[in-house]
Design a protein around this motif. Structure first.
Motif, PDB file in Angstrom:
ATOM      1  N   LYS A 392       0.832  -1.207   0.000  1.00  0.00           N
ATOM      2  CA  LYS A 392       0.000   0.000   0.000  1.00  0.00           C
ATOM      3  C   LYS A 392       0.873   1.266   0.000  1.00  0.00           C
ATOM      4  N   LYS A 393       1.921   1.266   0.856  1.00  0.00           N
ATOM      5  CA  LYS A 393       2.821   2.426   0.905  1.00  0.00           C
ATOM      6  C   LYS A 393       3.558   2.616  -0.414  1.00  0.00           C
ATOM      7  N   TYR A 394       4.046   1.513  -0.983  1.00  0.00           N
ATOM      8  CA  TYR A 394       4.778   1.579  -2.239  1.00  0.00           C
ATOM      9  C   TYR A 394       3.873   2.084  -3.361  1.00  0.00           C
ATOM     10  N   PHE A 395       2.649   1.554  -3.397  1.00  0.00           N
ATOM     11  CA  PHE A 395       1.707   1.926  -4.453  1.00  0.00           C
ATOM     12  C   PHE A 395       1.330   3.406  -4.362  1.00  0.00           C
ATOM     13  N   LYS A 396       1.160   3.887  -3.135  1.00  0.00           N
ATOM     14  CA  LYS A 396       0.792   5.288  -2.935  1.00  0.00           C
ATOM     15  C   LYS A 396       1.891   6.223  -3.424  1.00  0.00           C
ATOM     16  N   LYS A 397       3.166   5.854  -3.218  1.00  0.00           N
ATOM     17  CA  LYS A 397       4.292   6.675  -3.658  1.00  0.00           C
ATOM     18  C   LYS A 397       4.378   6.778  -5.181  1.00  0.00           C
ATOM     19  N   GLU A 398       3.830   5.778  -5.879  1.00  0.00           N
ATOM     20  CA  GLU A 398       3.907   5.770  -7.345  1.00  0.00           C
ATOM     21  C   GLU A 398       2.984   6.818  -7.973  1.00  0.00           C
ATOM     22  N   GLY A 399       2.001   7.324  -7.209  1.00  0.00           N
ATOM     23  CA  GLY A 399       1.140   8.407  -7.675  1.00  0.00           C
ATOM     24  C   GLY A 399       0.263   8.053  -8.862  1.00  0.00           C
ATOM     25  N   THR A 400      -0.324   6.874  -8.853  1.00  0.00           N
ATOM     26  CA  THR A 400      -1.237   6.471  -9.938  1.00  0.00           C
ATOM     27  C   THR A 400      -2.619   7.075  -9.708  1.00  0.00           C
ATOM     28  N   SER A 401      -3.506   6.810 -10.633  1.00  0.00           N
ATOM     29  CA  SER A 401      -4.886   7.320 -10.509  1.00  0.00           C
ATOM     30  C   SER A 401      -5.770   6.367  -9.716  1.00  0.00           C
ATOM     31  N   GLY A 402      -5.173   5.403  -9.024  1.00  0.00           N
ATOM     32  CA  GLY A 402      -5.950   4.441  -8.245  1.00  0.00           C
ATOM     33  C   GLY A 402      -5.642   4.502  -6.763  1.00  0.00           C
ATOM     34  N   VAL A 403      -6.548   3.971  -5.990  1.00  0.00           N
ATOM     35  CA  VAL A 403      -6.392   3.872  -4.531  1.00  0.00           C
ATOM     36  C   VAL A 403      -6.459   2.395  -4.158  1.00  0.00           C
ATOM     37  N   LEU A 404      -5.414   1.927  -3.480  1.00  0.00           N
ATOM     38  CA  LEU A 404      -5.347   0.512  -3.089  1.00  0.00           C
ATOM     39  C   LEU A 404      -6.052   0.307  -1.759  1.00  0.00           C
ATOM     40  N   ARG A 405      -6.960  -0.681  -1.726  1.00  0.00           N
ATOM     41  CA  ARG A 405      -7.706  -0.980  -0.504  1.00  0.00           C
ATOM     42  C   ARG A 405      -7.697  -2.486  -0.242  1.00  0.00           C
ATOM     43  N   ARG A 406      -7.968  -2.822   0.994  1.00  0.00           N
ATOM     44  CA  ARG A 406      -7.975  -4.225   1.408  1.00  0.00           C
ATOM     45  C   ARG A 406      -9.365  -4.827   1.249  1.00  0.00           C
ATOM     46  N   VAL A 407      -9.410  -6.053   0.714  1.00  0.00           N
ATOM     47  CA  VAL A 407     -10.658  -6.821   0.663  1.00  0.00           C
ATOM     48  C   VAL A 407     -10.637  -7.881   1.756  1.00  0.00           C
ATOM     49  N   ASN A 408      -9.566  -8.661   1.786  1.00  0.00           N
ATOM     50  CA  ASN A 408      -9.443  -9.707   2.802  1.00  0.00           C
ATOM     51  C   ASN A 408      -7.964 -10.043   2.987  1.00  0.00           C
ATOM     52  N   VAL A 409      -7.519 -10.037   4.221  1.00  0.00           N
ATOM     53  CA  VAL A 409      -6.136 -10.410   4.521  1.00  0.00           C
ATOM     54  C   VAL A 409      -6.164 -11.466   5.615  1.00  0.00           C
ATOM     55  N   ASN A 410      -5.727 -12.696   5.285  1.00  0.00           N
ATOM     56  CA  ASN A 410      -5.609 -13.713   6.318  1.00  0.00           C
ATOM     57  C   ASN A 410      -4.196 -14.267   6.308  1.00  0.00           C
ATOM     58  N   ARG A 411      -3.982 -15.352   6.994  1.00  0.00           N
ATOM     59  CA  ARG A 411      -2.619 -15.837   7.213  1.00  0.00           C
ATOM     60  C   ARG A 411      -1.871 -16.169   5.928  1.00  0.00           C
ATOM     61  N   LYS A 412      -2.555 -16.677   4.921  1.00  0.00           N
ATOM     62  CA  LYS A 412      -1.872 -17.119   3.708  1.00  0.00           C
ATOM     63  C   LYS A 412      -2.274 -16.347   2.457  1.00  0.00           C
ATOM     64  N   MET A 413      -3.242 -15.469   2.545  1.00  0.00           N
ATOM     65  CA  MET A 413      -3.728 -14.820   1.352  1.00  0.00           C
ATOM     66  C   MET A 413      -3.997 -13.337   1.594  1.00  0.00           C
ATOM     67  N   VAL A 414      -3.651 -12.542   0.571  1.00  0.00           N
ATOM     68  CA  VAL A 414      -3.888 -11.097   0.616  1.00  0.00           C
ATOM     69  C   VAL A 414      -4.705 -10.740  -0.625  1.00  0.00           C
ATOM     70  N   ILE A 415      -5.958 -10.355  -0.395  1.00  0.00           N
ATOM     71  CA  ILE A 415      -6.836  -9.947  -1.500  1.00  0.00           C
ATOM     72  C   ILE A 415      -7.056  -8.430  -1.415  1.00  0.00           C
ATOM     73  N   LEU A 416      -6.673  -7.735  -2.486  1.00  0.00           N
ATOM     74  CA  LEU A 416      -6.761  -6.288  -2.502  1.00  0.00           C
ATOM     75  C   LEU A 416      -7.563  -5.834  -3.724  1.00  0.00           C
ATOM     76  N   LYS A 417      -7.974  -4.578  -3.700  1.00  0.00           N
ATOM     77  CA  LYS A 417      -8.663  -4.010  -4.846  1.00  0.00           C
ATOM     78  C   LYS A 417      -8.122  -2.597  -5.082  1.00  0.00           C
ATOM     79  N   VAL A 418      -8.165  -2.161  -6.338  1.00  0.00           N
ATOM     80  CA  VAL A 418      -7.753  -0.818  -6.678  1.00  0.00           C
ATOM     81  C   VAL A 418      -8.954  -0.084  -7.234  1.00  0.00           C
ATOM     82  N   ASP A 419      -9.419   0.947  -6.498  1.00  0.00           N
ATOM     83  CA  ASP A 419     -10.559   1.763  -6.938  1.00  0.00           C
ATOM     84  C   ASP A 419     -10.069   2.995  -7.676  1.00  0.00           C
ATOM     85  N   TYR A 420     -10.939   3.516  -8.533  1.00  0.00           N
ATOM     86  CA  TYR A 420     -10.610   4.726  -9.281  1.00  0.00           C
ATOM     87  C   TYR A 420     -10.668   5.908  -8.323  1.00  0.00           C
ATOM     88  N   GLU A 421      -9.609   6.716  -8.324  1.00  0.00           N
ATOM     89  CA  GLU A 421      -9.525   7.836  -7.364  1.00  0.00           C
ATOM     90  C   GLU A 421     -10.535   8.926  -7.689  1.00  0.00           C
TER      91      GLU A 421
END
Length: 421
Positions: A392-421
């Motif tokens: 999330k920190k790395y993506f934010k520094k890149e300054g894209t037109s998207g916002v990274l958000r969490r959908v589900n984070v558990n012990r073995k899996m990270v599911i994220l989504k990128v919404d239009y800013e």
């Protein structure tokens, strides 16, 4: 020359502790710590003349062949069969200084908890100058493994746990697509008992076992995963992903006629790596034929299969240690991005993956979905939430037109989504 001669004698002394016979097989997995082994022992008479050798066989043949059969049993567990305890070349080298602790005549009986009084076979060989026997023993396999761990020959479960954490394992019955394994566990007492046997075996081996009882809380997670990437997976696989297991074990069983009015039970176990659904091992175990006592037959068949499957799981876990902790990363992109913006977002995410992972595998890349397997440093990223925070920190520094958000984070899996800013 003297040094060479002494080394030669020492080598012969060590080699003499290994069995003459290398014939043995596992008859039954008695419990999580013990196995019943049928082993062949061979004794060859001592003396210069045939008469002396025959006399020596009559005097010492039975005790000598019995000792050799015990050594054959230990040797089989250490090096033989499809799932030996010692598998790697460096482990074999580390074992050499400790050979006498396992094959020495004065200590070998410590590993045996039971010895059949009667012999399965006894025959003289080499014209009476040797003796061959077949005998059954119960061997404390756990004691062998603990001693090997304490000596540093093999990586112990405690050491693995401190490096990566214990693998989390889920046990589920095999079902058809769309059916619920939890419903089957609730409705079939034989399957419920089979699952309990495996779970008890795993906890005795210090693995962490996940038992999904709160179905309502799992359904939401399961639906979120199914909605991402348009993937239709088996329910058991999705369930294992949902609760964050490292490995899930599926089992299926049935009874069959064993003759004379008896029935025996057969169970097939398959262990899968959760993040990839890769098959780690498959075994089928059988019970003895008996009248009634089906729960006992189920337990016997399950014990017959689980020991071998668990050896494959341990091997997988050890090999994964060299790459780091494995996670499944899935990112879903909003459909509001145009083609150029999609590439901009994807490149930023790909760069973030390269930075955070020791190793990565690209499974799926579409306009809407990125699906990765990543292996991360166990010291830096021992939690999936740390993976999310870094990306999330790395993506934010890149300054894209998207916002990274969490959908589900558990012990073995990270599911994220990128919404239009």
């Amino acid at each position: 020359m003297k040094l060479f001669f002494l080394c030669f004698l020492l080598l012969n002394l060590l080699l003499a502790q290994y069995p003459v016979s290398r014939q043995a097989k596992i008859v039954e997995v008695v419990s999580s710590s013990e196995v019943m082994i049928e082993a062949t022992g061979i004794y060859k008479g001592k003396g210069k003349k045939s008469r002396q050798k025959k006399k020596d066989v009559d005097k010492k043949g039975l005790s000598g062949a019995t000792l050799d059969s015990k050594r054959a049993a230990i040797h089989f567990l250490l090096f033989g069969g499809t799932d030996p305890i010692i598998t790697k070349d460096d482990e074999k080298q580390k074992f050499q200084p400790f050979e006498s602790n396992y094959f020495g005549e004065d200590v070998i009986s410590n590993y045996f908890t039971y010895e059949d009084v009667t012999l399965r076979k006894k025959v003289k060989i080499d014209g009476g100058e040797g003796l061959k026997i077949v005998k059954r023993f119960k061997v404390n396999k756990d004691l062998i493994i603990r001693n090997l761990e304490n000596s540093g020959v093999i990586i112990g479960q405690t050491e693995l746990a401190s490096s990566m954490g214990n693998p989390f394992i889920m046990v589920l019955p095999s079902v058809k697509k769309g059916e619920s394994p939890i419903d089957l566990l609730a409705s079939n007492k034989f399957y419920k008992h089979a699952a309990t046997v495996v779970e008890s075996y795993l906890t005795a081996k210090q693995y962490d076992v996940l038992v999904p009882e709160q179905m309502a809380s799992l359904e939401e997670l399961n639906k979120a995963q199914l909605d991402l990437g348009d993937r239709e997976e088996d329910y058991a696989y999705q369930l294992a992903l949902s609760v964050g297991s490292d490995v899930y074990i599926e089992f299926d069983g049935a009874s069959e006629d064993a003759g004379y009015g008896t029935k025996k039970y057969g169970i097939t176990l398959r262990a899968y790596e959760t993040t990839t659904a890769r098959l780690l091992g498959s075994e089928t175990g059988y019970s003895q034929g008996r009248k009634g006592e089906m729960l006992l037959s189920v337990e016997e068949a399950m014990n017959d299969a689980i020991d071998k499957v668990l050896s494959r799981v341990s091997s997988y876990w050890k090999s994964d240690l060299s790459s780091g902790i494995q996670y499944k990363l899935v990112v879903n992109l909003s459909t509001e991005f145009d083609e150029d913006e999609v590439e901009e977002v994807q490149f930023a995410l790909m760069d973030a993956v390269e930075e955070v992972a020791n190793k990565s595998k690209e499974n799926i890349v579409t306009a809407q979905t990125l699906d990765y397997l990543i292996w991360c440093d166990a010291d830096k990223y021992d939690k999936s939430s740390k993976i999310y925070r870094y990306i999330k920190k790395y993506f934010k520094k890149e300054g894209t037109s998207g916002v990274l958000r969490r959908v589900n984070v558990n012990r073995k899996m990270v599911i994220l989504k990128v919404d239009y800013e």
